[in-house]
Structures are given as structure tokens and as C-alpha cells.
Design a protein around this motif. Structure first.
Motif, PDB file in Angstrom:
ATOM      1  N   ALA A 193      45.431  42.582  38.752  1.00 20.42           N
ATOM      2  CA  ALA A 193      44.539  42.388  37.614  1.00 20.42           C
ATOM      3  C   ALA A 193      44.952  41.164  36.808  1.00 20.42           C
ATOM      4  O   ALA A 193      44.096  40.421  36.312  1.00 20.42           O
ATOM      5  CB  ALA A 193      44.540  43.627  36.730  1.00 20.42           C
ATOM      6  N   VAL A 194      46.261  40.938  36.657  1.00 20.14           N
ATOM      7  CA  VAL A 194      46.744  39.764  35.926  1.00 20.14           C
ATOM      8  C   VAL A 194      46.321  38.482  36.632  1.00 20.14           C
ATOM      9  O   VAL A 194      45.837  37.534  36.006  1.00 20.14           O
ATOM     10  CB  VAL A 194      48.279  39.811  35.772  1.00 20.14           C
ATOM     11  CG1 VAL A 194      48.804  38.472  35.253  1.00 20.14           C
ATOM     12  CG2 VAL A 194      48.686  40.930  34.825  1.00 20.14           C
ATOM     13  N   LYS A 195      46.496  38.446  37.951  1.00 16.55           N
ATOM     14  CA  LYS A 195      46.081  37.265  38.717  1.00 16.55           C
ATOM     15  C   LYS A 195      44.590  37.008  38.539  1.00 16.55           C
ATOM     16  O   LYS A 195      44.152  35.866  38.396  1.00 16.55           O
ATOM     17  CB  LYS A 195      46.409  37.452  40.193  1.00 16.55           C
ATOM     18  CG  LYS A 195      47.901  37.473  40.512  1.00 16.55           C
ATOM     19  CD  LYS A 195      48.136  37.725  41.997  1.00 16.55           C
ATOM     20  CE  LYS A 195      49.625  37.806  42.307  1.00 16.55           C
ATOM     21  NZ  LYS A 195      49.875  38.095  43.743  1.00 16.55           N
ATOM     22  N   SER A 196      43.806  38.085  38.530  1.00 12.45           N
ATOM     23  CA  SER A 196      42.365  37.948  38.352  1.00 12.45           C
ATOM     24  C   SER A 196      42.029  37.428  36.958  1.00 12.45           C
ATOM     25  O   SER A 196      41.181  36.546  36.798  1.00 12.45           O
ATOM     26  CB  SER A 196      41.683  39.299  38.583  1.00 12.45           C
ATOM     27  OG  SER A 196      40.285  39.211  38.386  1.00 12.45           O
ATOM     28  N   LEU A 197      42.720  37.954  35.924  1.00 15.49           N
ATOM     29  CA  LEU A 197      42.484  37.494  34.557  1.00 15.49           C
ATOM     30  C   LEU A 197      42.763  36.002  34.418  1.00 15.49           C
ATOM     31  O   LEU A 197      41.971  35.254  33.832  1.00 15.49           O
ATOM     32  CB  LEU A 197      43.375  38.272  33.582  1.00 15.49           C
ATOM     33  CG  LEU A 197      42.943  39.674  33.176  1.00 15.49           C
ATOM     34  CD1 LEU A 197      44.025  40.323  32.323  1.00 15.49           C
ATOM     35  CD2 LEU A 197      41.628  39.645  32.419  1.00 15.49           C
ATOM     36  N   LEU A 198      43.884  35.554  34.954  1.00 12.12           N
ATOM     37  CA  LEU A 198      44.259  34.144  34.838  1.00 12.12           C
ATOM     38  C   LEU A 198      43.279  33.255  35.598  1.00 12.12           C
ATOM     39  O   LEU A 198      42.883  32.194  35.114  1.00 12.12           O
ATOM     40  CB  LEU A 198      45.686  33.935  35.362  1.00 12.12           C
ATOM     41  CG  LEU A 198      46.789  34.532  34.490  1.00 12.12           C
ATOM     42  CD1 LEU A 198      48.135  34.453  35.215  1.00 12.12           C
ATOM     43  CD2 LEU A 198      46.876  33.809  33.154  1.00 12.12           C
ATOM     44  N   SER A 199      42.887  33.700  36.780  1.00 10.54           N
ATOM     45  CA  SER A 199      41.946  32.914  37.574  1.00 10.54           C
ATOM     46  C   SER A 199      40.600  32.794  36.874  1.00 10.54           C
ATOM     47  O   SER A 199      40.023  31.703  36.775  1.00 10.54           O
ATOM     48  CB  SER A 199      41.769  33.570  38.947  1.00 10.54           C
ATOM     49  OG  SER A 199      40.781  32.882  39.703  1.00 10.54           O
ATOM     50  N   ARG A 200      40.105  33.904  36.328  1.00  6.38           N
ATOM     51  CA  ARG A 200      38.810  33.884  35.672  1.00  6.38           C
ATOM     52  C   ARG A 200      38.856  33.129  34.352  1.00  6.38           C
ATOM     53  O   ARG A 200      37.870  32.494  33.947  1.00  6.38           O
ATOM     54  CB  ARG A 200      38.330  35.321  35.472  1.00  6.38           C
ATOM     55  CG  ARG A 200      37.977  35.987  36.806  1.00  6.38           C
ATOM     56  CD  ARG A 200      38.022  37.481  36.742  1.00  6.38           C
ATOM     57  NE  ARG A 200      36.956  38.045  35.942  1.00  6.38           N
ATOM     58  CZ  ARG A 200      36.841  39.345  35.704  1.00  6.38           C
ATOM     59  NH1 ARG A 200      37.750  40.185  36.185  1.00  6.38           N
ATOM     60  NH2 ARG A 200      35.842  39.800  34.994  1.00  6.38           N
ATOM     61  N   ALA A 201      40.004  33.181  33.665  1.00  2.00           N
ATOM     62  CA  ALA A 201      40.141  32.417  32.421  1.00  2.00           C
ATOM     63  C   ALA A 201      40.029  30.927  32.705  1.00  2.00           C
ATOM     64  O   ALA A 201      39.349  30.189  31.974  1.00  2.00           O
ATOM     65  CB  ALA A 201      41.477  32.741  31.756  1.00  2.00           C
ATOM     66  N   ARG A 202      40.685  30.462  33.775  1.00  2.00           N
ATOM     67  CA  ARG A 202      40.623  29.042  34.124  1.00  2.00           C
ATOM     68  C   ARG A 202      39.192  28.643  34.497  1.00  2.00           C
ATOM     69  O   ARG A 202      38.712  27.566  34.113  1.00  2.00           O
ATOM     70  CB  ARG A 202      41.584  28.750  35.270  1.00  2.00           C
ATOM     71  CG  ARG A 202      43.055  28.947  34.927  1.00  2.00           C
ATOM     72  CD  ARG A 202      43.951  28.495  36.069  1.00  2.00           C
ATOM     73  NE  ARG A 202      45.333  28.861  35.836  1.00  2.00           N
ATOM     74  CZ  ARG A 202      45.952  29.890  36.403  1.00  2.00           C
ATOM     75  NH1 ARG A 202      45.284  30.664  37.263  1.00  2.00           N
ATOM     76  NH2 ARG A 202      47.206  30.151  36.141  1.00  2.00           N
ATOM     77  N   VAL A 203      38.533  29.499  35.267  1.00  2.00           N
ATOM     78  CA  VAL A 203      37.157  29.207  35.671  1.00  2.00           C
ATOM     79  C   VAL A 203      36.246  29.143  34.442  1.00  2.00           C
ATOM     80  O   VAL A 203      35.404  28.237  34.315  1.00  2.00           O
ATOM     81  CB  VAL A 203      36.642  30.271  36.662  1.00  2.00           C
ATOM     82  CG1 VAL A 203      35.131  30.132  36.866  1.00  2.00           C
ATOM     83  CG2 VAL A 203      37.358  30.148  37.994  1.00  2.00           C
ATOM     84  N   ASN A 204      36.402  30.091  33.530  1.00  2.00           N
ATOM     85  CA  ASN A 204      35.565  30.116  32.330  1.00  2.00           C
ATOM     86  C   ASN A 204      35.775  28.881  31.468  1.00  2.00           C
ATOM     87  O   ASN A 204      34.823  28.309  30.921  1.00  2.00           O
ATOM     88  CB  ASN A 204      35.841  31.380  31.519  1.00  2.00           C
ATOM     89  CG  ASN A 204      35.260  32.621  32.166  1.00  2.00           C
ATOM     90  OD1 ASN A 204      34.354  32.534  32.986  1.00  2.00           O
ATOM     91  ND2 ASN A 204      35.784  33.779  31.804  1.00  2.00           N
ATOM     92  N   LEU A 205      37.048  28.465  31.313  1.00  2.00           N
ATOM     93  CA  LEU A 205      37.328  27.256  30.535  1.00  2.00           C
ATOM     94  C   LEU A 205      36.713  26.030  31.206  1.00  2.00           C
ATOM     95  O   LEU A 205      36.108  25.177  30.547  1.00  2.00           O
ATOM     96  CB  LEU A 205      38.841  27.067  30.393  1.00  2.00           C
ATOM     97  CG  LEU A 205      39.537  27.955  29.359  1.00  2.00           C
ATOM     98  CD1 LEU A 205      41.045  27.779  29.466  1.00  2.00           C
ATOM     99  CD2 LEU A 205      39.070  27.641  27.957  1.00  2.00           C
ATOM    100  N   LYS A 206      36.876  25.961  32.519  1.00  2.00           N
ATOM    101  CA  LYS A 206      36.317  24.819  33.246  1.00  2.00           C
ATOM    102  C   LYS A 206      34.809  24.746  33.070  1.00  2.00           C
ATOM    103  O   LYS A 206      34.250  23.674  32.801  1.00  2.00           O
ATOM    104  CB  LYS A 206      36.654  24.934  34.734  1.00  2.00           C
ATOM    105  CG  LYS A 206      36.040  23.826  35.587  1.00  2.00           C
ATOM    106  CD  LYS A 206      36.364  24.021  37.054  1.00  2.00           C
ATOM    107  CE  LYS A 206      35.675  22.957  37.899  1.00  2.00           C
ATOM    108  NZ  LYS A 206      35.970  23.130  39.344  1.00  2.00           N
ATOM    109  N   GLU A 207      34.132  25.907  33.191  1.00  6.43           N
ATOM    110  CA  GLU A 207      32.674  25.914  33.074  1.00  6.43           C
ATOM    111  C   GLU A 207      32.225  25.507  31.673  1.00  6.43           C
ATOM    112  O   GLU A 207      31.275  24.736  31.509  1.00  6.43           O
ATOM    113  CB  GLU A 207      32.137  27.300  33.422  1.00  6.43           C
ATOM    114  CG  GLU A 207      32.266  27.651  34.900  1.00  6.43           C
ATOM    115  CD  GLU A 207      31.768  29.060  35.195  1.00  6.43           C
ATOM    116  OE1 GLU A 207      31.475  29.802  34.226  1.00  6.43           O
ATOM    117  OE2 GLU A 207      31.684  29.416  36.389  1.00  6.43           O
ATOM    118  N   SER A 208      32.911  26.024  30.657  1.00  3.52           N
ATOM    119  CA  SER A 208      32.532  25.700  29.282  1.00  3.52           C
ATOM    120  C   SER A 208      32.688  24.223  28.992  1.00  3.52           C
ATOM    121  O   SER A 208      31.793  23.571  28.431  1.00  3.52           O
ATOM    122  CB  SER A 208      33.379  26.512  28.296  1.00  3.52           C
ATOM    123  OG  SER A 208      33.105  27.878  28.390  1.00  3.52           O
TER     124      SER A 208
END
Length: 209
Positions: A167-182
Motif C-alpha cells: 500500500a505504501v508503494k502504491s501511495l508513493l507511486s500515485r502521489a508522483r503521478v498526481n503531482l506530475k499530472e497537476s
């Protein structure tokens, strides 16, 4: 901490001196208002002191400390939300808080190959980057803080946040993706697009996977 458990006042003072700066930095990102960071850090230390007699050495002390800090931040956010006293946009911000948000976003952009220098400079850049970081869910922000500022491993972050390492790996991966998209949207259109995948309900899916 074992000395603190035995009522050694000097040991507690040493712990405060060693961890106060790190806690304040964490609370500027995790707390409901940046100007409450120092108060929330002090509340965390008070909880540590009150719990000293039940402390048992196991995981790293910092893991235990940041677990308490996360609870303090969440309780504060709920309390302020109930009183309806805060408008997040108008809350005072410190330069350190801006720097912390920019560092998180810059790290994410480096990983994705987007250089932060392409974003607007000066106060506009600080505002845009901070807004993108704050648009992340609470758990995404906390996972990134613990990873980038505290250099915690996946296992340590999982212990702190009561999650699985997956779950931690998923959180970090999705956080990076969300920042990149924004931020990519802002670079291309001049408009900051907030990610749709930012709720704690979404994060709980990662925990169950």
C-alpha cells in the motif's frame, strides 16, 4: 526514550531538541494549518511524555514518534473542521512550508523527467507547486514526507502509517503521478488541474490490494 520512561528530564529535553525541527516540518505539510505546526509538534511531545511509562523498545523511536504525530495532525484537522474556523487558502504560510512543498513536487518531477525549472518562477511557482502538493490526499502527502524528508524505508513507513508495504508503494507511486499530472497541465495550459485520484477512500483501495 528509555531514560525518559525512567523520568529523566534531561533525556526528554534531548529528545525535543533532536526531533523538534523535523516534527515542525512534518506538521507544516500534514497539519490543517501551517501556522499551527509548532503547536502540533508540542502536542506530539506532550503525548510522548504522557505515554512514557508504557513505552517498549521495538521499532525505531522515530517510527513511533511519527505515528503519534500523524494521529495529532488528523485529530487537529477533524477538530478544526467541526468548528468551521479555517479557510485553507487564507491560512498564513511560512517560507519553510513553501520550501517543503516545492521539494516534494521537485522530487516527483525529477523522477518523471519533468524539470521544475519549466514551471513559473518566483511567488507564482511557489503558489502553484504548494497547491499541487496540498491537493494530494493526506496519506499520499504523509508517505512522501516520510520517504523524502525522513528517508524512511517502505517497511518503516508502513509501520508508521499502519499500512502494508504494498500500500505504501502504491501511495508513493500515485502521489508522483498526481503531482506530475497537476503540474504538467499547468505547464501546457496555465491552469492547475487537481487530480481526481486524491481521496483517502482511494488510498484505502491500495491498502486492501
Amino acid at each position: 526514550m528509555l531514560r525518559v520512561r525512567d523520568d529523566d528530564a534531561s533525556a526528554f529535553a534531548e529528545l525535543v531538541a533532536r526531533y523538534e525541527g523535523r516534527l515542525v516540518r512534518l506538521m507544516r505539510t500534514m497539519g490543517p494549518r501551517a501556522d499551527l505546526a509548532e503547536d502540533l509538534a508540542q502536542e506530539t511531545f506532550m503525548r510522548v511524555f504522557r505515554a512514557r511509562k508504557t513505552y517498549q523498545p521495538g521499532a525505531k523511536f522515530s517510527t513511533w514518534l511519527f505515528t503519534i504525530a500523524g494521529n495529532v495532525a488528523r485529530n487537529s484537522a477533524r477538530s478544526i473542521g467541526r468548528r468551521h474556523e479555517v479557510n485553507e487558502v487564507d491560512a498564513p504560510r511560512s517560507q519553510d512550508a513553501d520550501s517543503g512543498a516545492q521539494l516534494l513536487a521537485s522530487t516527483a518531477l525529477d523522477v518523471s523527467g519533468m524539470m521544475p525549472g519549466r514551471i513559473a518562477e518566483g511567488s507564482e511557482r511557489a503558489t502553484i507547486v504548494r497547491a499541487a502538493v496540498e491537493a494530494l490526499s493526506e496519506r499520499q502527502r504523509m508517505a512522501m514526507m516520510l520517504s523524502r524528508f525522513e528517508n524512511m524505508s517502505y517497511v518503516e513507513i508502513a509501520e508508521t502509517m499502519d499500512l502494508t508495504t504494498k500500500a505504501v508503494k502504491s501511495l508513493l507511486s500515485r502521489a508522483r503521478v498526481n503531482l506530475k499530472e497537476s503540474l504538467q497541465a499547468y505547464i501546457e495550459t496555465g491552469v492547475l488541474s487537481m487530480p481526481s485520484d486524491r481521496s483517502d477512500d482511494d488510498d484505502s483501495d491500495a491498502e486492501d490490494s
